[in-house]
Scaffold this active site. Structure first.
Site, PDB file in Angstrom:
ATOM      1  CB  SER A  17      -0.842  -0.186   0.917  1.00 49.34           C
ATOM      2  OG  SER A  17      -0.103   0.317   1.863  1.00 49.34           O
ATOM      3  CG  ASP A  18       1.254   6.116  -1.071  1.00 44.36           C
ATOM      4  OD1 ASP A  18       2.095   6.193  -0.372  1.00 44.36           O
ATOM      5  OD2 ASP A  18       1.181   6.624  -2.076  1.00 44.36           O
ATOM      6  CB  CYS A  19       2.905   6.075   3.694  1.00 47.42           C
ATOM      7  SG  CYS A  19       4.191   4.891   3.092  1.00 47.42           S
ATOM      8  CG  ASP A  20      -0.526   6.299   7.404  1.00 49.21           C
ATOM      9  OD1 ASP A  20      -0.114   5.135   8.144  1.00 49.21           O
ATOM     10  OD2 ASP A  20      -0.033   7.171   7.426  1.00 49.21           O
ATOM     11  CB  ALA A  21      -3.030   3.643   1.320  1.00 50.86           C
TER      12      ALA A  21
END
Length: 787
Positions: free
Chosen positions: A306-310
């Site tokens: 995932s992108d960060c905190d996605a």
């Protein structure tokens, strides 16, 4: 008035002592960290009993064995980017998040420059590198990045070897703060850049095929951000909540092709799913996208992050999931493997216990993750004794690597205007030079974003001073925002000089991740400053623009007092030198714009409108050179040179094509236009392969100086439906030609691919009628028949 001076003062005893102590500490730290972390240490007797340590077995078999040995608690901890050690199995901690967009960077937690290796080669920001239209250059750059990345790891200064690059989203809107990170607006260029980057960094050959499926990786590349991600923060709309409404037509023709190239042809070992939703579904929770298309359709073999905190935003921001456990279940079922963040660490166990997701999905994700670590050679004993183990600090910031950074900057710089051959400036007689602008004396601005400490770098001012002893400098504005300009002082400096170079534009305060622009003009009072200085100067001035995204400089384009305009992007560590070489003729510019430069009125178009095609009924102008119907400041592919080139079609053996055999024949019935077209059922069919042909283009340097020149081949239709592109890039090649010399370039064309466009269902179709191959001012007709 400000002037540049260099003062050399002897260091005090205290300063000298402090410096020595700092160096000794750094050397001591580096020595203790010189061995990179790895599993399956042959000195540990237990490793002989572990099947996952047997390098003679298939990678996925080894990975499955490892996962089967883990408890649920251990498994959960491995699903996040900062994966802890598993001491009982001799497995060290691992950091999935490292960055290498245009050079090894310390923008993520995976890399440190606090040891023996203190810097890395910083190449131009990607948008400028793309302007070279040189695939082999892109590959060579990626080779250096991969080798320097491995050196940093071998030296014990990296916690992982998975690098989250390239960014291959389409530069759809000129306001996008991250457009600078991409290869531009064209899917073909972006796809070819992706292939070159992935092959170079992972250790494959330029043509591909040297790195066998499942083979040993030099470093791991990651195609991001999957998919239709090109808005960060525009007014009150953020990437975290944005729901991109995208047609099947635009997905097939614009947004997805770069990822297919990156994954299927480049064979990237990583994918990052994006924050945004597409047609209501979060990218990281889209089974169709991650599993059916990427793994099933494109044969992806790697990990998906995932992108960060996605993952957290799927519940916390988007409200797509009712509970945190539902968000975890959604992404694991969709095919995502690792979470940049902590959400999976917090909620996966409870999601399993609540039976919202099967432990088999966790095992699948972990198998993908450990398989990539094994392909990197991190489970085969000490990496220093394996393939790539001899790469060390002496292969970072080498003379050759830094020369390549200079070549990349030279190749990308674009000459937008050059009235009366103002440039290059003469080196033959003494002159005085005024250098004015907030970007003139700042080497950091040259780097763009996602960069590490460069091997070396000097500002454009310093580089110009190396050519002209009598150089006067004034910043004009305190910073790029230029809320106030010291116009009178700058004018005073300009009046006293023979020539004036204005170095203006943007920087990371104006365009960056999580920050999109709301206009397309130069910030603050920059335009006023430029005009006043140009009016006061003895001769027409040179305007240099440092920026990633385009700016509307129509005023400068038509002003005769502004003789030359140069776009230098963010040209990296050697950008100051390259820019000075272009200005004084030691390098002949050959770069071409990889994106359209729109007028300032384009901001009336909502950035949230994802449509590519123009709509004549509503006045929507469309996007990118393929579909935009409005006025342009500068066109995609525009770029001048200190010489001139001419073209001709030498040989095109295929002048008539019958496309009936490639698929179903249908008809467009429109009041203004009616035609037949063939639906291409399979690009790889024997019918499509049989239609391949070569077009040979001759190019000649008609001027008096040598040059490096990108040749761009387009195709357009004589009578196109309103759904067809205005024109479409189908090939490009860069040649170096001495004055008076010529060369021939052979373009391989596949009609099913290069003559097609997407229909409203996302199927590729070829319309009947005359299609023209176009290069420069030359065109060649090909008649397409559909029965």
């Amino acid at each position: 008035m400000l002037s540049y001076k260099t003062n050399h003062k002897p260091m005090s005893t205290i300063t000298t002592t402090t410096t020595i102590l700092t160096l000794l500490l750094a050397l001591s730290t580096a020595a203790s960290a010189a061995i990179p972390p790895y599993a399956c240490d042959t000195s540990n007797p237990h490793t002989k009993t572990y099947t996952f340590c047997r390098a003679d077995l298939p990678v996925r078999q080894r990975a499955r064995d490892l996962v089967a040995r883990l408890t649920l608690d251990e498994k959960v901890l491995q699903l996040v980017n900062t994966a802890p050690a598993i001491p009982r199995l001799g497995i060290p901690a691992y950091e999935w998040w490292s960055e290498a967009l245009h050079g090894v960077a310390n923008a993520g937690p995976g890399v440190s420059f606090q040891g023996i290796i203190r810097s890395a080669t910083s190449f131009p920001q990607v948008i400028l590198t793309a302007a070279s239209f040189d695939e082999r250059l892109w590959y060579r750059i990626a080779q250096v990045i991969g080798k320097e990345a491995r050196a940093v790891y071998n030296e014990g200064q990296a916690k992982g070897m998975t690098f989250w690059a390239p960014n291959i989203n389409i530069f759809r809107d000129p306001r996008w703060g991250r457009g600078q990170e991409t290869p531009g607006e064209d899917p073909l260029v972006t796809g070819k850049y992706a292939i070159s980057y992935v092959r170079g960094i992972q250790g494959d050959s330029f043509q591909g095929g040297q790195l066998i499926p499942g083979g040993h990786l030099q470093a791991s590349a990651c195609c991001k951000h999957f998919t239709a991600y090109d808005l960060d923060r525009w007014h009150n709309v953020t990437r975290y909540a944005f729901n991109a409404q995208v047609t099947a037509q635009d997905l097939a023709e614009t947004y997805q092709p770069p990822f297919e190239s990156c994954i299927h042809k480049g064979r990237a070992s990583g994918i990052m799913c994006a924050y945004n939703r597409v047609n209501g579904v979060p990218n990281c929770a889209d089974y169709n996208l991650l599993t059916k298309i990427a793994r099933g359709g494109w044969a992806f073999d790697g990990y998906i992050t995932s992108d960060c905190d996605a993952v957290s935003i799927i519940h916390d921001v988007q409200g797509y999931a009712k509970a945190p456990e539902d968000a975890v279940a959604d992404v694991l079922k969709a095919g995502m493997d690792v979470n940049c963040g902590s959400y999976l660490k917090k909620y996966t166990k409870s999601a399993v216990l609540e039976r919202k997701v099967a432990q088999a999905e966790v095992d699948r994700a972990l198998t993908n993750l450990f398989a990539v670590r094994m392909r990197l050679g991190l489970f085969n004993g000490n990496p220093r004794r394996l393939l790539y183990g001899n790469i060390g600090p002496n292969q970072v910031c080498t003379r050759e690597n830094q020369a390549l950074a200079l070549e990349a900057a030279q190749s990308g710089i674009v000459l937008l205007k050059n009235n009366a051959k103002l440039l290059p400036l003469s080196k033959g007689k003494p002159i005085s030079l005024a250098v004015i602008g907030p970007n003139a004396n700042n080497a950091t601005t040259l780097q763009g974003n996602y960069h590490g400490p460069p091997c070396s770098s000097i500002s454009p001012l310093r580089a110009l001073q190396n050519y002209v002893r009598d150089t006067r400098y004034h910043p004009g504005c305190y910073n790029v925002a230029c809320t106030t300009a010291s116009v009178q002082d700058a004018v005073g400096v300009a009046k006293g000089a023979d020539y004036v170079v204005l170095i203006m534009g943007l920087d990371q305060t104006q365009e960056r991740e999580d920050y999109d622009r709301t206009d397309l003009v130069l910030p603050g009072q920059q335009q006023i400053l430029i005009r006043k200085v140009a009016m006061a100067a003895k001769r027409p001035v040179v305007l240099v623009l440092l920026c990633g995204g385009p700016v509307d400089v129509s005023f400068a384009k038509v002003d005769p007092r502004i003789g030359s305009i140069i776009w230098a992007g963010y040209p990296g560590q050697a950008g100051g030198v390259a820019l000075a070489q272009v200005i004084f003729g030691d390098h002949n510019p050959g770069g071409k714009l990889p994106m359209t430069w729109y007028p300032k009125q384009f901001v009336r178009v909502p950035m949230t409108d994802m449509r590519m095609r123009a709509n004549r009924l509503t006045g929507y102008p469309g996007r990118t050179y393929k579909f935009y119907t409005g006025e342009k400041v500068f066109e995609f592919g525009h770029g001048l040179s200190y010489t001139s080139y001419s073209y001709k079609f030498v040989s095109v053996p295929q002048t008539h094509l019958n496309m009936t055999s490639v698929g179903t024949v249908k008809t467009i019935n429109d009041p203004d236009y009616s035609t037949r077209y063939a639906v291409v059922s399979d690009m790889e069919s024997e019918s499509c392969k049989a239609m391949k042909f070569s077009a040979t283009v001759g190019v000649q340097n008609d001027g008096e100086v040598a040059g490096k020149h990108p040749v761009l081949l387009f195709i357009r239709q004589e009578k196109a439906s309103y759904e067809s592109p205005i024109k479409k890039l189908v090939g490009f090649e860069t040649v170096r030609l001495e004055a008076g010399y010529k060369a021939e370039i052979m373009f391989e064309l596949t009609p099913c691919e290069h003559l097609s466009r997407a229909d409203q269902d996302g199927l590729m179709v070829v319309e009947e009628g005359t299609h023209y191959l176009v290069v420069g001012d030359q065109q060649f007709p090909i008649n397409v028949h559909v029965a």
